[in-house]
Design an enzyme around this catalytic site. Structure first.
Site, mmCIF file in Angstrom:
data_model
loop_
_atom_site.group_PDB
_atom_site.id
_atom_site.type_symbol
_atom_site.label_atom_id
_atom_site.label_comp_id
_atom_site.label_asym_id
_atom_site.label_seq_id
_atom_site.Cartn_x
_atom_site.Cartn_y
_atom_site.Cartn_z
ATOM 1 N N ASN A 1 34.119 -119.873 -85.613
ATOM 2 C CA ASN A 1 33.208 -119.453 -84.808
ATOM 3 C C ASN A 1 33.535 -120.059 -83.305
ATOM 4 O O ASN A 1 33.396 -121.445 -83.153
ATOM 5 C CB ASN A 1 31.984 -120.193 -85.216
ATOM 6 C CG ASN A 1 30.718 -119.784 -83.979
ATOM 7 O OD1 ASN A 1 31.109 -118.995 -83.125
ATOM 8 N ND2 ASN A 1 29.582 -120.408 -84.152
ATOM 9 N N TRP A 2 34.081 -119.212 -82.473
ATOM 10 C CA TRP A 2 34.646 -119.621 -81.167
ATOM 11 C C TRP A 2 33.672 -120.071 -80.317
ATOM 12 O O TRP A 2 33.853 -120.349 -79.086
ATOM 13 C CB TRP A 2 35.174 -118.503 -80.710
ATOM 14 C CG TRP A 2 36.754 -118.195 -81.209
ATOM 15 C CD1 TRP A 2 37.213 -119.191 -82.374
ATOM 16 C CD2 TRP A 2 37.804 -117.636 -80.905
ATOM 17 N NE1 TRP A 2 38.712 -118.623 -82.744
ATOM 18 C CE2 TRP A 2 38.992 -117.512 -81.741
ATOM 19 C CE3 TRP A 2 38.007 -116.396 -79.927
ATOM 20 C CZ2 TRP A 2 40.147 -117.062 -81.623
ATOM 21 C CZ3 TRP A 2 39.333 -115.902 -79.790
ATOM 22 C CH2 TRP A 2 40.364 -116.012 -80.668
ATOM 23 N N LYS A 3 32.027 -119.773 -80.515
ATOM 24 C CA LYS A 3 31.080 -119.990 -79.377
ATOM 25 C C LYS A 3 31.425 -119.497 -78.201
ATOM 26 O O LYS A 3 32.229 -118.358 -78.026
ATOM 27 C CB LYS A 3 31.049 -121.508 -79.478
ATOM 28 C CG LYS A 3 30.681 -121.950 -80.927
ATOM 29 C CD LYS A 3 30.114 -123.502 -81.024
ATOM 30 C CE LYS A 3 30.074 -123.613 -82.541
ATOM 31 N NZ LYS A 3 29.284 -125.054 -83.013
ATOM 32 N N HIS B 1 22.308 -119.167 -86.089
ATOM 33 C CA HIS B 1 23.048 -120.220 -85.629
ATOM 34 C C HIS B 1 22.171 -121.311 -85.025
ATOM 35 O O HIS B 1 21.448 -121.015 -84.176
ATOM 36 C CB HIS B 1 24.581 -119.913 -84.737
ATOM 37 C CG HIS B 1 25.361 -121.199 -84.800
ATOM 38 N ND1 HIS B 1 25.177 -122.415 -83.916
ATOM 39 C CD2 HIS B 1 26.374 -121.453 -85.468
ATOM 40 C CE1 HIS B 1 25.941 -122.970 -84.161
ATOM 41 N NE2 HIS B 1 26.712 -122.681 -85.175
ATOM 42 N N GLU C 1 22.616 -123.198 -82.715
ATOM 43 C CA GLU C 1 22.421 -123.217 -81.155
ATOM 44 C C GLU C 1 21.524 -122.011 -80.678
ATOM 45 O O GLU C 1 21.149 -122.226 -79.593
ATOM 46 C CB GLU C 1 24.046 -123.194 -80.690
ATOM 47 C CG GLU C 1 24.865 -124.511 -80.799
ATOM 48 C CD GLU C 1 26.420 -124.292 -81.202
ATOM 49 O OE1 GLU C 1 27.054 -123.132 -80.912
ATOM 50 O OE2 GLU C 1 26.789 -125.397 -81.546
ATOM 51 N N GLU D 1 24.854 -125.350 -92.097
ATOM 52 C CA GLU D 1 25.387 -126.154 -91.209
ATOM 53 C C GLU D 1 24.635 -127.223 -90.713
ATOM 54 O O GLU D 1 23.600 -126.934 -90.249
ATOM 55 C CB GLU D 1 25.560 -125.310 -89.998
ATOM 56 C CG GLU D 1 26.922 -124.246 -90.367
ATOM 57 C CD GLU D 1 27.273 -123.808 -89.004
ATOM 58 O OE1 GLU D 1 28.751 -123.777 -88.847
ATOM 59 O OE2 GLU D 1 26.752 -123.308 -87.954
ATOM 60 N N GLY E 1 30.290 -130.192 -84.335
ATOM 61 C CA GLY E 1 30.755 -130.982 -83.139
ATOM 62 C C GLY E 1 30.754 -132.100 -82.919
ATOM 63 O O GLY E 1 30.840 -132.770 -81.977
ATOM 64 N N SER F 1 31.965 -129.801 -88.270
ATOM 65 C CA SER F 1 33.397 -130.612 -88.079
ATOM 66 C C SER F 1 34.234 -130.531 -89.389
ATOM 67 O O SER F 1 34.920 -131.106 -89.914
ATOM 68 C CB SER F 1 32.731 -132.112 -88.112
ATOM 69 O OG SER F 1 32.094 -132.245 -87.041
ATOM 70 N N GLY G 1 33.867 -124.446 -86.282
ATOM 71 C CA GLY G 1 33.684 -124.351 -84.457
ATOM 72 C C GLY G 1 35.211 -124.775 -84.127
ATOM 73 O O GLY G 1 36.158 -123.995 -83.934
ATOM 74 N N GLY G 2 35.132 -126.179 -83.476
ATOM 75 C CA GLY G 2 36.576 -126.650 -82.983
ATOM 76 C C GLY G 2 37.784 -126.422 -83.300
ATOM 77 O O GLY G 2 38.753 -126.035 -82.618
#
Ligand code: 13P
Length: 246
Positions: A9-11, A93, A95, A165, A171, A211, A232-233
């Site tokens: 997930n590149w956000k 999500h 966010e 999640e 993150g 993470s 993500g990251g």
């Protein structure tokens, strides 16, 4: 036997040209076995170009709106996504829930709308640190899952990918232990069994996210009720992304 599904997930990261380069490079080095689905969820502005170069990777949207069309400035319809060949969409999500005030009712509408159009929802759920620390994770997630699956038929329910999640692990570098992740993913599978039956709970795919990195993914995926990861990251760099799929 359930397949594994790993989605980056590149956000809100990367530009269109960076995304196209990433996909070309990853695909030139990638060998995906039959038992794995791998993909990336990219910002909507890049979907079309990335979709044109992706042959092996699933390209997912990060959001959509549930109405077919209309005066909804800034929103993206399912028809628009379908038209460029996108067939997976992340919904719910944390966010989007926290920053953009999406609630369970909206997420249920998105889930229903995607399933109606034969797209695969990647449905996120998960609790805050406060909820986790007060021992109310299962209750919290149960509400999210129950609401999201309202009026979803048994056959459609099998097609949803659930991503658990915990917000406190997103993150933060604070990964839930494989035992915690397994415990909640198992509980989610039981919730699905209670809502439907074993013919759904045995096949539905459940990812863990928060993470996840090349160094810890193997242990997480070795848990019996975890069928993949939403990352993500660690999905933003080619080497790290490829490391997740090894
Ligand atoms: P991180 O892997 O960066 O913790 O992000 C998880 C996530 O939110 C994926 O949707």
């Amino acid at each position: 036997m359930r397949k594994n599904i790993i989605i980056g997930n590149w956000k809100m990261f990367k530009t269109n040209s960076e995304a196209v380069e990433f996909v070309k490079e990853v695909e030139s080095k990638l060998n995906i076995g039959d038992n794995l689905t791998a993909g990336i969820a990219v910002p909507s502005v890049m979907l079309s170009d990335v979709k044109k170069v992706a042959k092996k990777l699933i390209i997912s949207a990060q959001n959509c709106f549930f109405e077919a069309e209309g005066a909804f400035t800034g929103e993206i319809s399912i028809k628009m996504l379908k038209n460029i060949g996108v067939d997976h969409v992340v919904i719910g999500h944390s966010e989007r829930r926290d920053i953009f005030c999406e609630n369970d009712e909206m997420i249920n509408k998105k889930n229903l709308a995607l399933l109606k159009e034969n797209l695969t929802p990647i449905l996120c759920c998960g609790e805050s640190l406060e909820t986790y620390e007060s021992g109310k994770t299962k209750e919290w997630v149960k509400k999210q899952i129950t609401e999201a699956f309202k009026n979803v038929s048994k056959e459609d329910a099998k097609k949803v990918v659930i991503a658990y999640e915990p917000i406190w692990a997103i993150g933060t570098g604070k990964v839930a232990t494989p035992e915690i992740a397994q415990d909640i993913c198992k509980e989610i599978r039981m919730m699905i069994k209670d809502l439907y039956d074993e013919s759904v709970s045995d096949v539905i795919l459940i990812q863990y996210g928060g993470s996840v990195k090349p160094e810890n993914i193997k242990e997480i995926l070795s848990q019996p009720d975890i069928d993949g990861a939403l990352v993500g990251g660690a999905s933003l760099q080619v080497d790290s992304y490829l490391g997740l799929l090894k």
